[in-house]
Design a protein around this motif. Structure first.
Motif, mmCIF file in Angstrom:
data_model
loop_
_atom_site.group_PDB
_atom_site.id
_atom_site.type_symbol
_atom_site.label_atom_id
_atom_site.label_comp_id
_atom_site.label_asym_id
_atom_site.label_seq_id
_atom_site.Cartn_x
_atom_site.Cartn_y
_atom_site.Cartn_z
ATOM 1 N N ILE A 8 13.832 -8.374 -1.003
ATOM 2 C CA ILE A 8 12.833 -9.351 -0.545
ATOM 3 C C ILE A 8 11.419 -8.880 -0.868
ATOM 4 O O ILE A 8 10.574 -9.665 -1.267
ATOM 5 N N HIS A 9 11.187 -7.602 -0.654
ATOM 6 C CA HIS A 9 9.827 -7.115 -0.858
ATOM 7 C C HIS A 9 9.710 -6.246 -2.104
ATOM 8 O O HIS A 9 8.752 -5.503 -2.259
ATOM 9 N N ASP A 11 8.905 -6.892 -5.015
ATOM 10 C CA ASP A 11 7.682 -7.145 -5.767
ATOM 11 C C ASP A 11 6.495 -6.402 -5.137
ATOM 12 O O ASP A 11 5.724 -5.725 -5.825
ATOM 13 N N LEU A 12 6.408 -6.515 -3.805
ATOM 14 C CA LEU A 12 5.319 -5.823 -3.094
ATOM 15 C C LEU A 12 5.430 -4.307 -3.272
ATOM 16 O O LEU A 12 4.431 -3.613 -3.468
ATOM 17 N N ILE A 13 6.670 -3.823 -3.210
ATOM 18 C CA ILE A 13 6.867 -2.378 -3.319
ATOM 19 C C ILE A 13 6.506 -1.903 -4.720
ATOM 20 O O ILE A 13 5.880 -0.858 -4.896
ATOM 21 N N ALA A 23 -1.260 -4.596 -1.580
ATOM 22 C CA ALA A 23 0.198 -4.558 -1.399
ATOM 23 C C ALA A 23 0.569 -3.580 -0.284
ATOM 24 O O ALA A 23 1.442 -3.867 0.534
ATOM 25 N N ARG A 26 -0.130 -5.279 3.005
ATOM 26 C CA ARG A 26 0.844 -6.320 3.337
ATOM 27 C C ARG A 26 2.165 -5.712 3.798
ATOM 28 O O ARG A 26 2.774 -6.212 4.744
ATOM 29 N N ILE A 27 2.587 -4.656 3.170
ATOM 30 C CA ILE A 27 3.805 -3.970 3.630
ATOM 31 C C ILE A 27 3.585 -3.434 5.052
ATOM 32 O O ILE A 27 4.429 -3.578 5.924
ATOM 33 N N LEU A 30 3.763 -6.228 7.543
ATOM 34 C CA LEU A 30 5.129 -6.740 7.710
ATOM 35 C C LEU A 30 5.951 -5.877 8.661
ATOM 36 O O LEU A 30 6.761 -6.372 9.429
ATOM 37 N N TYR A 31 5.733 -4.560 8.604
ATOM 38 C CA TYR A 31 6.636 -3.670 9.334
ATOM 39 C C TYR A 31 6.010 -2.942 10.510
ATOM 40 O O TYR A 31 6.730 -2.372 11.330
ATOM 41 N N THR A 72 17.792 -1.352 2.592
ATOM 42 C CA THR A 72 16.602 -2.203 2.581
ATOM 43 C C THR A 72 15.391 -1.314 2.832
ATOM 44 O O THR A 72 15.524 -0.224 3.402
#
Lengths: 179, 172
Positions: A8-9, A11-13, A23, A26-27, A30-31, A72
């Motif tokens: 899912i992420h 691309d961000l990673i 990026a 945003r990560i 999210l967490y 994940t």
């Protein structure tokens, strides 16, 4: 697990790996909240949980290359948080981990019944009152979703110790909730 | 076998994540990581990295190994003296310009890299004298090119900074 749920992420990673500040943020967004709560449940201190969160994100971001995508990203990060939180707890050693003799109660294999209705707030308060060892095993199992084998690895105990600790922790929690 | 408690927690799992970390956590994370900056000045970082790799390569070339003199080596030596004259001229012009700009500044990362490259160049040149070869010649030319690029980047940066200062002065 299929690969789409792992990615899912992705691309961000990938963008994080190139040093993209946005990026990273945003990560983090999210967490951060979920991971902060994971840390809090183990350390029982907001201050410690913030330190754990900070250290965990820094070491995760610095070692993104070692994240191979076989779990994940969330699971990988959570494991880092859990390990750091347990280290913090061990350093403080209010009580030593799993040395809960003085709390010992009969192993309650029977289904615990609760006198009053369960509420999130009551359960949270009850969990916070548990001694470190019980609280850690119970949180890892019931809230973080680890099985006994994983908990054994994380805490360096056997699977059966993890099982009996969970039972005792549940019994103690029931006692606290019914008090 | 799930009991009442497990069941309840599973159904209300989200409610157990109610605490929020403070803003300072991200700030601390941010300040201890190095990000790729989006402006053009990232190029300087790349050129500095190139300079370092290049120094390592030169060091490798200078490691003692079997000497195989050949005709091409002689040719390389004579070609090189023309090329050198051209680049050295360029470099000294740029160095003069930069010196004019930053008289008051001490040793920074740029001058350190530049000095190291310069030192490496002198060593390579000795090597060229004693055992000329195409490889050493290539290394010498590359050294000159890397230095010219570093100088160009530095000039551009100084130019930008100078431009900003002028603007500020005008505003005042």
């Amino acid at each position: 697990m299929n690969s789409s749920s792992l990615d899912i992420h992705a691309d961000l990673i990938a963008r994080c790996r190139t040093g993209d500040r946005d990026a990273h943020y945003r990560i983090y967004k999210l967490y951060a909240k979920a991971m902060f709560n994971v840390g809090y449940r183990i350390t029982r201190s907001e201050e410690d949980a913030e330190d754990v969160l900070q250290e965990a994100f820094i070491s995760a971001f610095r070692s993104l290359d070692s994240y191979r995508g076989d779990a994940t990203f969330g699971a990988w990060l959570k494991r880092i948080v859990v390990n750091k939180a347990i280290n913090t707890l061990n350093k403080k050693k209010h009580e030593s981990m799993l040395d809960d003799e003085h709390w010992d109660i009969a192993e309650a294999e029977s289904q615990p019944e609760y006198r009053e209705d369960l509420t999130i707030e009551r359960i949270k308060q009850g969990i916070e009152k548990l001694p470190d060892g019980y609280r850690t095993v119970l949180s890892l199992y019931l809230l973080e979703g680890y099985d006994h084998q994983e908990i054994g690895e994380i805490l360096g105990i056997s699977e059966s110790t993890s099982k009996s600790q969970l039972n005792r922790a549940k019994g103690k929690l029931k006692e606290l909730l019914n008090a | 076998m799930k009991d009442q408690l497990e069941d309840f927690i599973q159904k209300n799992r989200a409610g157990f994540d109610d605490k929020e970390p403070s803003e300072k956590v991200w700030k601390n994370i941010e300040s201890s990581l190095t990000f790729a900056s989006k402006n053009r000045w990232n190029a300087v970082v790349w050129w500095r990295a190139a300079a370092i790799i290049f120094m390592a390569l030169s060091a490798y070339l200078l490691m003692p190994k079997q000497v195989t003199k050949s005709q091409t080596s002689e040719l390389a030596a004579s070609e090189f003296s023309d090329v050198e004259a051209f680049y050295v001229q360029q470099i000294s012009e740029k160095v003069e310009l930069i010196d004019g700009f930053q008289k008051n500044e001490g040793l920074n990362g740029f001058t350190q890299d530049f000095k190291q490259l310069e030192a490496m160049y002198m060593i390579l040149k000795e090597e060229m004298k004693s055992t000329p070869s195409q490889k050493v010649k290539d290394a010498l030319v590359l050294n000159l090119l890397v230095r010219i690029n570093l100088l160009n980047q530095q000039l551009y940066k100084l130019d930008q900074e100078y431009g900003k200062k002028e603007k500020k002065d005008e505003e005042v």
